[in-house]
Write an enzyme that holds these catalytic residues in place. Sequence first.
Site, short mmCIF file in Angstrom:
data_model
loop_
_atom_site.label_atom_id
_atom_site.label_comp_id
_atom_site.label_asym_id
_atom_site.label_seq_id
_atom_site.Cartn_x
_atom_site.Cartn_y
_atom_site.Cartn_z
N TYR A 135 0.87 -0.59 -0.03
CA TYR A 135 -0.11 0.31 -0.08
C TYR A 135 0.80 1.20 -0.25
O TYR A 135 1.76 1.95 0.89
CB TYR A 135 -0.89 0.03 1.25
N LYS A 163 -1.76 -1.18 -3.68
CA LYS A 163 -2.25 -0.18 -3.91
C LYS A 163 -1.63 0.66 -3.81
O LYS A 163 -1.13 1.50 -3.62
CB LYS A 163 -3.49 -0.76 -2.73
N ILE A 205 -9.69 0.00 -5.24
CA ILE A 205 -9.95 0.23 -4.02
C ILE A 205 -10.72 0.96 -3.75
O ILE A 205 -9.65 2.41 -3.74
CB ILE A 205 -9.11 -0.38 -3.32
#
Length: 292
Positions: A135, A163, A205
């Site tokens: 992330y 992400k 997301i």
Amino acid sequence: MKMQGILPALVTPFDKSGHVDGATLASIVEYQLNAGVSGFVALGSTGEYYALDDAERRLVMRTVKEVANGKGTLIANCNGASTREVIAQVRQAIECGFTNILLAPPFYALPSQEELIGHYQAVLDAFADINVILYNYPIRTNVEVGTSVLEAFRHHPRVVGIKESSGNLLRAIEIGENFKGDYQLSCGSDDQALDFFLWGATSWICGPANCFPDQVVAFQRAFAAGDIQGAQAVMRSLFPVLASMEQGKFIQKVKYGCELAGFNSGNARLPLLPLSEAEKAEFRAIFEASQR
């Protein structure tokens, strides 16, 4: 583990007493499932994970797990300030039925890239049955998941994706081009979603999916069908509201968007303050225009 389609970064609703509202969370999950999302991310930034205690985190994860009932990919955000804390959060997520784990760099410690590699490796060594999604969100952590980290784990079978939330589209292009086949790329910069998919992202997301899942699912389905103009048209209709969210008070606006969609998710927890009446009126006008 496949990261595909729309994966809402769920809000954490609070009731009038300030407690986690499991019933409203269940309703939001059901609403999104009916819209056609592909799974859920629990306890992310939009879910105010940093403001919850462990009992509340368990309630959120168990509610999502129960309501989703195998109908999508489930991911738990398990961030913390130290490796020890992160390992404890991952263990708790596993106990609640989550094996796909979203991990940003530990905040406040400001690890070097070498130390960040060691951090991720320690988490992977602690659990044999998890998939890790890196992330990258440097505005929150002040540390980037850099190229050296991506190189270190590009062939690791349980580091499955990233992400990308830096807001720097060049990062998405670099990952899509230089690490194609090594990482599943997920859009974490909502106003750049179309660009991300053009450069190889397979999922989004998406915090705003809490309040308008039909539109974001329509965008992804149009793109997957090769209808780029159709996908662009959806994004054009959404761009003003996405831009408003990105300009500030993101969590408060997503939660107010949930209220406008019929789900009272309460205010964000302090130190975040509620929207003023003027801010609500301005956002409501933009939100309602996106629904036409």
